[in-house]
Every structure is written in C-alpha cells, then in structure tokens.
Design a protein around this motif. Structure first.
Motif, PDB file in Angstrom:
ATOM      1  N   LYS A  93      16.596 -16.629 -23.906  1.00  0.00           N
ATOM      2  CA  LYS A  93      15.818 -17.797 -24.571  1.00  0.00           C
ATOM      3  C   LYS A  93      15.138 -17.438 -25.796  1.00  0.00           C
ATOM      4  CE  LYS A  93      12.396 -21.379 -23.214  1.00  0.00           C
ATOM      5  NZ  LYS A  93      11.496 -21.885 -22.407  1.00  0.00           N
ATOM      6  N   LYS A  94      15.397 -18.194 -27.028  1.00  0.00           N
ATOM      7  CA  LYS A  94      14.464 -17.843 -28.179  1.00  0.00           C
ATOM      8  C   LYS A  94      13.058 -17.932 -28.233  1.00  0.00           C
ATOM      9  CE  LYS A  94      17.818 -18.745 -32.019  1.00  0.00           C
ATOM     10  NZ  LYS A  94      18.835 -19.455 -31.642  1.00  0.00           N
ATOM     11  N   GLY A  95      12.465 -17.172 -28.712  1.00  0.00           N
ATOM     12  CA  GLY A  95      11.065 -17.334 -28.946  1.00  0.00           C
ATOM     13  C   GLY A  95      10.283 -16.378 -27.691  1.00  0.00           C
ATOM     14  N   THR A  96      10.916 -15.474 -27.055  1.00  0.00           N
ATOM     15  CA  THR A  96      10.427 -14.559 -25.890  1.00  0.00           C
ATOM     16  C   THR A  96       9.826 -13.372 -26.265  1.00  0.00           C
ATOM     17  OG1 THR A  96      12.554 -14.394 -24.824  1.00  0.00           O
ATOM     18  CG2 THR A  96      11.418 -16.096 -24.026  1.00  0.00           C
ATOM     19  N   GLY A  97       9.982 -13.137 -27.726  1.00  0.00           N
ATOM     20  CA  GLY A  97       9.492 -11.885 -28.137  1.00  0.00           C
ATOM     21  C   GLY A  97       7.807 -11.756 -28.239  1.00  0.00           C
ATOM     22  N   ILE A  98       7.521 -10.507 -28.488  1.00  0.00           N
ATOM     23  CA  ILE A  98       6.022 -10.214 -28.614  1.00  0.00           C
ATOM     24  C   ILE A  98       5.394 -11.470 -29.305  1.00  0.00           C
ATOM     25  CG2 ILE A  98       4.192  -8.942 -29.311  1.00  0.00           C
ATOM     26  CD1 ILE A  98       6.127  -6.461 -29.077  1.00  0.00           C
ATOM     27  N   ASN A 102      -1.819 -16.836 -31.248  1.00  0.00           N
ATOM     28  CA  ASN A 102      -2.016 -18.283 -31.501  1.00  0.00           C
ATOM     29  C   ASN A 102      -0.755 -19.008 -31.114  1.00  0.00           C
ATOM     30  OD1 ASN A 102      -0.685 -17.468 -33.472  1.00  0.00           O
ATOM     31  ND2 ASN A 102      -1.705 -18.537 -35.260  1.00  0.00           N
ATOM     32  N   ALA A 103       0.339 -18.368 -30.601  1.00  0.00           N
ATOM     33  CA  ALA A 103       1.426 -19.154 -30.183  1.00  0.00           C
ATOM     34  C   ALA A 103       1.193 -19.983 -29.142  1.00  0.00           C
ATOM     35  CB  ALA A 103       2.592 -18.015 -29.666  1.00  0.00           C
ATOM     36  N   GLY A 104       2.013 -21.082 -28.991  1.00  0.00           N
ATOM     37  CA  GLY A 104       2.244 -22.125 -27.895  1.00  0.00           C
ATOM     38  C   GLY A 104       2.943 -21.656 -26.930  1.00  0.00           C
ATOM     39  N   LEU A 105       2.704 -22.159 -25.690  1.00  0.00           N
ATOM     40  CA  LEU A 105       3.290 -21.838 -24.429  1.00  0.00           C
ATOM     41  C   LEU A 105       4.759 -21.648 -24.500  1.00  0.00           C
ATOM     42  CD1 LEU A 105       2.449 -21.218 -21.410  1.00  0.00           C
ATOM     43  CD2 LEU A 105       2.893 -23.711 -20.876  1.00  0.00           C
ATOM     44  N   ILE A 106       5.230 -20.480 -24.156  1.00  0.00           N
ATOM     45  CA  ILE A 106       6.675 -20.474 -24.094  1.00  0.00           C
ATOM     46  C   ILE A 106       7.552 -20.723 -23.003  1.00  0.00           C
ATOM     47  CG2 ILE A 106       7.014 -18.820 -26.192  1.00  0.00           C
ATOM     48  CD1 ILE A 106       7.258 -16.580 -24.093  1.00  0.00           C
ATOM     49  N   PRO A 138       3.637 -26.619 -29.077  1.00  0.00           N
ATOM     50  CA  PRO A 138       4.455 -25.685 -30.195  1.00  0.00           C
ATOM     51  C   PRO A 138       3.480 -25.282 -31.268  1.00  0.00           C
ATOM     52  CG  PRO A 138       5.651 -27.839 -29.605  1.00  0.00           C
ATOM     53  CD  PRO A 138       4.376 -27.997 -28.692  1.00  0.00           C
ATOM     54  N   ALA A 139       2.501 -25.974 -31.856  1.00  0.00           N
ATOM     55  CA  ALA A 139       1.594 -25.549 -32.700  1.00  0.00           C
ATOM     56  C   ALA A 139       0.487 -24.729 -32.281  1.00  0.00           C
ATOM     57  CB  ALA A 139       1.087 -26.714 -33.517  1.00  0.00           C
ATOM     58  N   GLY A 140       0.609 -24.242 -31.073  1.00  0.00           N
ATOM     59  CA  GLY A 140      -0.476 -23.453 -30.446  1.00  0.00           C
ATOM     60  C   GLY A 140      -1.904 -24.339 -30.114  1.00  0.00           C
ATOM     61  N   PRO A 141      -2.660 -23.733 -29.463  1.00  0.00           N
ATOM     62  CA  PRO A 141      -3.783 -24.353 -28.968  1.00  0.00           C
ATOM     63  C   PRO A 141      -4.929 -24.481 -30.134  1.00  0.00           C
ATOM     64  CG  PRO A 141      -4.128 -22.037 -28.423  1.00  0.00           C
ATOM     65  CD  PRO A 141      -2.715 -22.169 -29.379  1.00  0.00           C
ATOM     66  N   ASP A 142      -5.838 -25.592 -29.699  1.00  0.00           N
ATOM     67  CA  ASP A 142      -7.098 -25.816 -30.200  1.00  0.00           C
ATOM     68  C   ASP A 142      -8.213 -25.090 -29.604  1.00  0.00           C
ATOM     69  OD1 ASP A 142      -9.525 -26.486 -31.172  1.00  0.00           O
ATOM     70  OD2 ASP A 142      -9.116 -28.662 -31.133  1.00  0.00           O
ATOM     71  N   TRP A 143      -8.498 -23.984 -29.881  1.00  0.00           N
ATOM     72  CA  TRP A 143      -9.317 -23.130 -29.047  1.00  0.00           C
ATOM     73  C   TRP A 143     -10.828 -23.843 -28.811  1.00  0.00           C
ATOM     74  CZ3 TRP A 143      -6.850 -19.308 -27.088  1.00  0.00           C
ATOM     75  CH2 TRP A 143      -5.639 -18.648 -27.861  1.00  0.00           C
ATOM     76  N   ASN A 144     -10.978 -24.901 -29.423  1.00  0.00           N
ATOM     77  CA  ASN A 144     -12.341 -25.497 -29.339  1.00  0.00           C
ATOM     78  C   ASN A 144     -12.419 -26.928 -28.525  1.00  0.00           C
ATOM     79  OD1 ASN A 144     -13.581 -23.805 -31.283  1.00  0.00           O
ATOM     80  ND2 ASN A 144     -12.091 -24.644 -32.772  1.00  0.00           N
ATOM     81  N   SER A 145     -11.341 -27.253 -28.021  1.00  0.00           N
ATOM     82  CA  SER A 145     -10.969 -28.249 -26.897  1.00  0.00           C
ATOM     83  C   SER A 145     -10.377 -27.965 -25.769  1.00  0.00           C
ATOM     84  CB  SER A 145     -10.762 -29.385 -27.430  1.00  0.00           C
ATOM     85  OG  SER A 145      -9.444 -29.591 -28.040  1.00  0.00           O
ATOM     86  N   GLU A 146      -9.939 -28.729 -25.122  1.00  0.00           N
ATOM     87  CA  GLU A 146      -9.212 -28.434 -23.743  1.00  0.00           C
ATOM     88  C   GLU A 146      -7.693 -27.575 -24.056  1.00  0.00           C
ATOM     89  OE1 GLU A 146      -7.814 -30.416 -19.562  1.00  0.00           O
ATOM     90  OE2 GLU A 146      -7.532 -31.670 -21.365  1.00  0.00           O
ATOM     91  N   ILE A 147      -7.561 -26.653 -23.585  1.00  0.00           N
ATOM     92  CA  ILE A 147      -6.305 -25.719 -23.896  1.00  0.00           C
ATOM     93  C   ILE A 147      -5.218 -26.240 -22.883  1.00  0.00           C
ATOM     94  CG2 ILE A 147      -5.478 -23.465 -24.285  1.00  0.00           C
ATOM     95  CD1 ILE A 147      -8.439 -22.542 -25.174  1.00  0.00           C
ATOM     96  N   LYS A 148      -4.267 -26.885 -23.483  1.00  0.00           N
ATOM     97  CA  LYS A 148      -3.237 -27.059 -22.540  1.00  0.00           C
ATOM     98  C   LYS A 148      -1.944 -27.563 -23.197  1.00  0.00           C
ATOM     99  CE  LYS A 148      -3.987 -31.993 -21.911  1.00  0.00           C
ATOM    100  NZ  LYS A 148      -4.240 -33.152 -20.948  1.00  0.00           N
ATOM    101  N   PRO A 149      -0.725 -27.453 -22.891  1.00  0.00           N
ATOM    102  CA  PRO A 149      -0.170 -26.745 -21.462  1.00  0.00           C
ATOM    103  C   PRO A 149      -0.700 -25.188 -21.281  1.00  0.00           C
ATOM    104  CG  PRO A 149       1.578 -27.104 -22.598  1.00  0.00           C
ATOM    105  CD  PRO A 149       0.562 -27.900 -23.441  1.00  0.00           C
ATOM    106  N   GLY A 150      -0.701 -24.770 -20.281  1.00  0.00           N
ATOM    107  CA  GLY A 150      -1.107 -23.540 -19.992  1.00  0.00           C
ATOM    108  C   GLY A 150      -0.833 -23.146 -18.596  1.00  0.00           C
ATOM    109  N   PRO A 151      -1.312 -21.947 -17.950  1.00  0.00           N
ATOM    110  CA  PRO A 151      -1.084 -21.631 -16.561  1.00  0.00           C
ATOM    111  C   PRO A 151      -1.233 -22.821 -15.612  1.00  0.00           C
ATOM    112  CG  PRO A 151      -2.600 -20.401 -17.574  1.00  0.00           C
ATOM    113  CD  PRO A 151      -2.632 -21.330 -18.345  1.00  0.00           C
TER     114      PRO A 151
END
Ligand code: NG6
Ligand code: CA
Length: 512
Positions: A93-98, A102-106, A138-151
C-alpha cells in the motif's frame, strides 16, 4: 474475598453452567501487547544482553515462550505498525512509509484491525503510546478541534497517543479525539515545510539546546530539544520528555484497572528507546551503556509496572502478555546523545547483522515474548512468526472468522504462538528499502542499488546489486552470500517472492 449473594449465584448458574463459564473465559484472555520502539534483538538480558539490566523483561521471559525468529514486517516504524494492526504487508500500500507528524490516517476505517476484530469478540480496546499511523482525513488533523478519523474509527474505545514520534512535532498528546490540556486561546499550528510562528529553531539557536542533533532534527525547540518540523502554540499542552514513560504507564494502568472485570485488549506502545532519549532523572546512569541503555532500563521499569498491575488485580492468569519491538535497533538516529561512545561493548542487535532501516536480519528480527500462565509453557521457540500474523491468530484464539480481504497477509500461527507447534509460517517477506523472502531458514534478498550504509546512522542497509542468498541456520550473521553457488534455489526464491507480490495484489485489489 468477593461476596456472592445467593440470588446472584442462582442467576449465574441459570445463565451459564460453571464449567462453560470457565471455558469461555479461557477463550478470551485479556490481551496486552507491549511494543517497544527500536528495541533490538540483543537489547535485553532475555536475549543475551549482559550490560543493560532488564530484570522485569527477563523475569517475564522466564515465565514465557521466547521466540528467536520472530519479525516485524518492516525495518521502520510506520509500516511495521501498519502491518501489526491490519494484517496486511505494508509494502502493498502506498503511503505507509515513515510519516510526518501532520499526516492523515493511513488505515481506512473500513479496514479490519486487531482492535475491530477483538471488539467483535467482545473486548474493550485501548491504545496508549506511540501511534505514528497518521490522524484525521487526507489533509491531516486540525489539532484544535475534534481529531478524527483516528484510533476510535479503527476500533479503539480509548486512546492516549503521542501522534507520531518523540522527535517530530506536534509535541503534545492526544487523548481520545482531543489534544490533552490544550488552551483554546493558544491554538496549535504545525508545518513540515517552513518555520511557523516565532519560536527558535535548533538550526538558528543551537545555544538553546540541551541535546544537539547529529543529522536533521533542527526544527522547533521543545523542552530544550529541536525536533523534525515546526510548531507554534499549544504551550500548556506540550510534553515533557522526561515524564513520558511515567505518564504512558499511568494511563495504561488506569485502563487496565477500569476494565479488569471484562476482556480487554491494550496496545501499549512505548517511546523508549527511540530518539530523543530523555530518561526520567531516576534512570539516568542506571545502565552503564549511556543514555540508550538508560531508556531501556526505563522501558523495563514500565514493563514491571504493568505486570505488577496484573498481579495486583489478579489478572495475570487470564492475560496474554506479548512483549515485542517495532523494528531493529539504531544507535545514532539523529541526536548527539553519546550513545555510540557509551555502548561499552553492548551489541543492540546481538548476533544479527544490520539494524533499523536494514534488510539484514537486524532490521526486522525482533524480541517476542508471550506469556499466558497455564496455557503457554515457558520455553524457547524457533518458529518463524510475524506481527502481521497477530490478526488471524488472535481471531482464531477468540473464535472469530475472518472474511476474505480481512488481514490479507495474516496467517493463523496460533499453535506456534502457544508453543503447541514448533513451526509457524513457512515464508515471510521482510521489508526495508528492498524486499527479502524468508523460506524456512533460507533468505533471498532481491538485488538493490544505492549506498551500502545509511550515511546518517551508519547502518548497513544490506543491498547488493546482484542480490543475496543466505542459509541462516549456519550463517545467522549473513556473511556468506550463496547466490553464485546456488542458482536454482535463488531462482526459486526469487519467483516465490514475485508470486507473493502478485498474490497479494489480487487479494487486496492492487493497492501498491
Ligand atoms: C527518520 C529520522 C529518525 C527517526 C525515523 C523514524 C531523520 C534524519 N531521521 O527519518 O530520527 O525519527 O525517521 O523512526 O530525520 S521510526 O522508528 O519511527 O521509524
Ligand atoms: Ca521504531
């Protein structure tokens, strides 16, 4: 002693006959995965280290099945953790490197993970520690509001995370879907392209540093250490490296306490011994092998605290404890912390060649220790097993059937993990800059161009333009390349590697 009222007892008897209840419990042990970050095959006493005291890991190993040929899929973190959770080889799967911080959930919320599978089996699930699989869209999280999708969207009921690595911004924790302790009046901004805000960087203000980079790591200074990337704001939420191991342990203990009465799955991913290595002062100088050794002592302390918690809550008998590492060891990974000079004869990869980033065994052969009292007899296993197999194996353990496409590369090696079978999988693809195929104790490394050593870390990367073939049985250190001597075997292994690549493509719809 617990008091059981006659009424409650009657209810219990009516609902489930006692023998069956005991069986059901045996089928569903708590599962605690302790995953260290960059802990090498030779870094603990259990695996032969003599200069770094790891009494808790060693005691655990004495009570466990200890694996000598266990692997992560990959020689770096993000792909290794991707595979552990999804049961899919990350190189498909592309995009699974280090990932940057600020990356989006892979992992897609539609993918089955260890957590979703165990939730299906009735488990309460939690993750505490290093994540490094991205957060948000895909654009990564907004650290100042609800962070999703995630765990949460991947099946974890509870999460307390370091989003990426200790050496990457943002240097804050995320508890469930929010940055912990964030003051809304001091919003966080993160950039990996150019400096952001007005705070000093390691590049421009080395005089402010308590630890200096050896390569890279010259962005925003947080807690006297410059990181990869730039951040501003979030001052009240910033972490203190020295306190991290205590904090993660405290969160993990609280999760176990809160869920002691029902089956739980806890994925506890420590930062130790990754860089920057900043032990709590009580561990400084405790190893005799410099700061890298000291943070391994700190890791060992965390292990001890979790095991003590299981004992205190009377959970040890019904908890499957798994201790492992995401990839092989590295000594200088970007900070001048004295680790190279202070090795003191310690060999982080033990008898193996290479380490983190390398396609030699030091890259992916990692410690794996599994304890389940009365179900797994203590001992040593040479079975070939991999983190990617956890999904199918724990599905089998908990009576779950996986649908086609779930954990496409995961093999049910439960008999090997339980010590009931001497062998695990026959073949395994190892992954660094290039791929290698293990077939039993044979190892074929595909041809690779490029430098022999990583210029930054001085790791032997393991690539040869003509490819390599080793028989690990009598050449664990991979020094005797048999590729010229064994053309037929080389052809066979090379074809097997190729067909594994193709097979996976069909199974997962060609994502590479
Ligand atoms: C590398 C970093 C290294 C470490 C690694 C990730 C540089 C020069 N090196 O890019 O310090 O952070 O990424 O480690 O920036 S891992 O264990 O999460 O894979
Ligand atoms: Ca790692």
């Amino acid at each position: 002693m617990k008091l059981i009222t006659p009424l409650a007892l009657a209810g219990l008897v009516l609902a489930v006959p006692p023998a069956k209840a005991a069986d059901a419990r045996a089928d569903k042990p708590n599962i605690l995965i302790i995953l260290a970050d960059d802990l090498g095959f030779g870094d603990t006493g259990a695996y032969g280290a003599t200069r770094i005291p790891t009494p808790n890991v060693d005691q655990l190993a004495r009570e466990s099945l200890r694996f000598t040929d266990a692997h992560s899929t990959s020689a770096t973190c993000t792909p290794a953790r991707y595979a552990l959770l999804t049961g899919q080889y990350p190189w498909r799967k592309k995009g699974t490197g280090i990932l940057p911080g600020n990356a989006g959930l892979i992992i897609q919320p539609s993918q089955t993970t260890l957590a979703t599978m165990l939730k299906r089996a009735g488990y309460t699930t939690g993750v505490v520690g290093k994540w490094h699989l991205g957060l948000g869209g895909p654009a990564g999280p907004d650290w100042n509001s609800e962070i999703k999708p995630g765990p949460r969207e991947l099946g974890f009921d509870y999460s307390f995370l370091m989003p990426a690595t200790g050496d990457r911004v943002p240097c804050v924790y995320v508890e469930n879907q929010r940055v912990a302790g964030l003051d809304p009046k001091d919003p966080i901004q993160v950039s990996y392209d150019q400096p952001i805000g007005s705070e000093p960087t390691g590049k421009d203000h080395p005089e402010l540093l308590k630890m200096h980079p050896s390569h890279g790591h010259d962005g925003t200074i947080i807690n006297g250490i410059s990181r990869i990337g730039y951040m501003s704001g979030g001052k009240a939420a910033r972490w203190v490296d020295e306190d991290r191991a205590d904090l993660f342990t405290q969160k993990a203990v609280a999760f176990i306490e809160a869920n002691k009465d029902k089956p739980f799955f806890l994925y506890f991913a420590t930062h130790d011994p990754h860089v920057p290595r900043v032990p709590h002062p009580r561990f400084v100088g405790k190893s005799g092998c410099g700061v890298r050794g000291d943070v391994i002592v700190e890791f060992d302390w965390c292990v001890g605290e979790l095991l003590k918690t299981l004992d205190r809550l009377d959970l040890a008998q019904r908890t499957l404890v798994i201790l492992s590492s995401d990839n092989g060891p590295v000594v200088d990974d970007g900070y001048r912390d004295g680790s190279v000079a202070h090795l003191n004869g310690h060999r982080p990869a033990g008898p193996l060649r290479g380490g983190k980033y390398s396609i030699f065994e030091g890259g992916t052969r990692i410690p794996l220790i599994i304890r389940w009292p009365q179900h797994i007899a203590p001992g040593v296993s040479d079975a070939l097993v991999c983190h990617v197999d956890f999904l199918a194996s724990f599905a089998a353990l908990t009576g779950q059937k996986l649908a086609p496409g779930e954990g496409p590369d995961s093999e049910n090696v439960l008999p090997a993990l339980m010590g009931q079978a001497k062998t695990g999988r026959q073949e395994l693809v190892e992954h660094a800059r290039v791929l290698a195929l293990r077939d039993g104790t044979w190892k074929y490394i595909e041809p690779a161009r490029g430098p022999k050593r990583d210029a930054n870390t001085n790791t032997e990367l393991g690539g040869e333009p003509g490819g390599q073939l080793f028989q690990l049985n009598d050449d664990l250190g991979e020094t005797n390349n048999l590729i010229q001597a064994q053309p037929d075997r080389t052809r066979k292994l090379s074809q097997e590697l190729q067909s594994t690549r193709q097979r996976g493509k069909a199974a997962v719809g060609g994502t590479d």
